[in-house]
Design an enzyme around this catalytic site. Structure first.
Site, PDB file in Angstrom:
ATOM      1  N   THR A 124      -6.713   2.467 -37.411  1.00  0.00           N
ATOM      2  CA  THR A 124      -7.193   1.269 -36.709  1.00  0.00           C
ATOM      3  C   THR A 124      -8.098   0.411 -37.577  1.00  0.00           C
ATOM      4  O   THR A 124      -8.210  -0.788 -37.353  1.00  0.00           O
ATOM      5  CB  THR A 124      -7.963   1.668 -35.433  1.00  0.00           C
ATOM      6  OG1 THR A 124      -8.986   2.617 -35.783  1.00  0.00           O
ATOM      7  CG2 THR A 124      -7.033   2.292 -34.413  1.00  0.00           C
ATOM      8  N   GLU A 154       6.044  -6.938 -55.284  1.00  0.00           N
ATOM      9  CA  GLU A 154       6.093  -5.547 -54.796  1.00  0.00           C
ATOM     10  C   GLU A 154       4.714  -4.901 -54.782  1.00  0.00           C
ATOM     11  O   GLU A 154       4.590  -3.682 -54.737  1.00  0.00           O
ATOM     12  CB  GLU A 154       7.049  -4.721 -55.657  1.00  0.00           C
ATOM     13  CG  GLU A 154       6.621  -4.505 -57.098  1.00  0.00           C
ATOM     14  CD  GLU A 154       7.091  -5.595 -58.043  1.00  0.00           C
ATOM     15  OE1 GLU A 154       7.231  -5.292 -59.241  1.00  0.00           O
ATOM     16  OE2 GLU A 154       7.320  -6.740 -57.607  1.00  0.00           O
TER      17      GLU A 154
END
Length: 358
Positions: free
Chosen positions: A267, A277
């Protein structure tokens, strides 16, 4: 009386508008501190209820009708029972204060407020807004208010009852449509912000959003005196994937890696695509040891994942990762040092985690 009614509607509009601006400004903090949010809602709406009492409408110089009950209903909607109870207590205590103590009038007014709270809790659910439920709560509050008027020395006549009912129902209806409009606008703004802050290919935060998040996490770290971490990762031999399978399949791989990073993030982790990338993950309340552990979890997850190309071919990937934390490394150098650790991981053989050095 019409002038006073318009003034009350203007007060409702102003409070809802500026209250929403305040909530948006401190949205992330309030979301992480739900109890503080509810208490603040209760306090502010309690004060707003007092203001509504002070701007009440006089009916034939005898009865005063105000919209204090709307403050209680809004409070229950915004913050549930905790917020509603606090608002009710503030309004009740003010009513006792202006009547000079505990009298029959203040007792009736207090019962009125607490009965309104009960009715609101029955019909209103926190952050859920429907016209039928809202107006049921308003109608219940009107009934409670009318019943309480019969305990005063001179009960109202039928004309006064009609005026009281009309004013309160209009106030309730006006408030519903204002809150509904604000909620729809809020949803539209949120969608626009998400579109602006998200990388269209991976669904992760964009480079611009990463910069804003870095400042936010840094501010939180300074405020709470807790460290924060940064993980930088790069797909190994990604050019070979593009050359062998084509850029469309390369995009497919990036998209699937974005899903994996979102899935593996906690979270307080904010995964972003820095470009090409290369990816970065900010970690709130995270020291160097935790950052290294999180980085290793990501490395293993990527190594064990099967990436499906457009033609059904399954390939495997590895990533090289650099990780560090502040204040072990000064925040202004953290990005640079984590990036150096990432390329050290590549030079050391790839598919590994290296810690940034101060």
């Amino acid at each position: 009386m019409l002038k006073e009614l318009i003034n009350n509607f203007a007060l409702l509009t102003s409070f809802l508008f500026f209250g929403n601006l305040f909530s948006r400004k401190y949205e992330r903090y309030l979301k992480n501190h739900a109890l503080i949010h509810r208490v603040m809602n209760g306090l502010m709406l309690g004060l707003f209820g007092i203001l509504l009492m002070m701007t009440g409408l006089w009916i034939r110089g005898h009865f005063v009708v105000d919209l204090r009950q709307l403050a209680i209903i809004i409070s229950v909607y915004m913050g549930g029972s905790v917020s509603g109870l606090l608002t009710t207590l503030i309004i009740s205590l003010y009513r006792i204060y202006i009547t000079g103590g505990w009298t029959d009038i203040s007792l009736t007014a207090t019962v009125n407020c607490f009965m309104t709270l009960v009715v609101s809790l029955i019909f209103i659910r926190e952050k859920r807004l429907t016209l039928s439920k809202w107006m049921s709560a308003v109608l219940g509050a009107v009934v409670v208010s009318l019943l309480s008027t019969f305990f005063v020395a001179n009960p109202p006549n039928s004309e006064t009852i009609i005026i009281i009912t009309t004013v309160k129902m209009l106030g309730g209806l006006f408030t519903y449509f204002m809150m509904s409009h604000i909620k729809k606008t809020e949803r539209a703004i949120h969608l626009l912000e998400e579109a602006a802050n998200r990388d269209h290919l991976t669904g992760l935060y964009s480079p611009r959003a990463f910069d804003a998040l870095f400042e936010e996490v840094l501010h939180a770290s300074k405020t709470t005196k807790k460290p924060f971490g940064l993980v930088m990762l790069d797909i190994d031999h990604f050019k070979k994937i593009n050359d062998t399978y084509g850029h469309l399949n390369g995009d497919t791989v990036l998209s699937q890696l974005g899903i994996l990073l979102n899935r593996e993030s906690t979270t307080r982790a904010y995964p972003s695509r820095k470009g090409g990338e290369e990816f970065a993950i900010l970690l709130g309340d995270c020291d160097t040891e935790k950052a290294a552990s999180f980085a290793e979890k990501i490395r293993k997850a990527v190594e064990n994942e099967c990436f499906l190309l457009n033609d059904g071919t399954i390939i495997s990937l590895t990533v090289s990762i650099g990780a560090g934390s502040s204040p072990v490394i000064a925040s202004r150098h953290l990005l640079e040092k984590a990036d150096e650790a990432l390329y050290e991981a590549k030079r050391s053989g790839r598919n590994r985690v290296k810690l940034a050095k101060p």
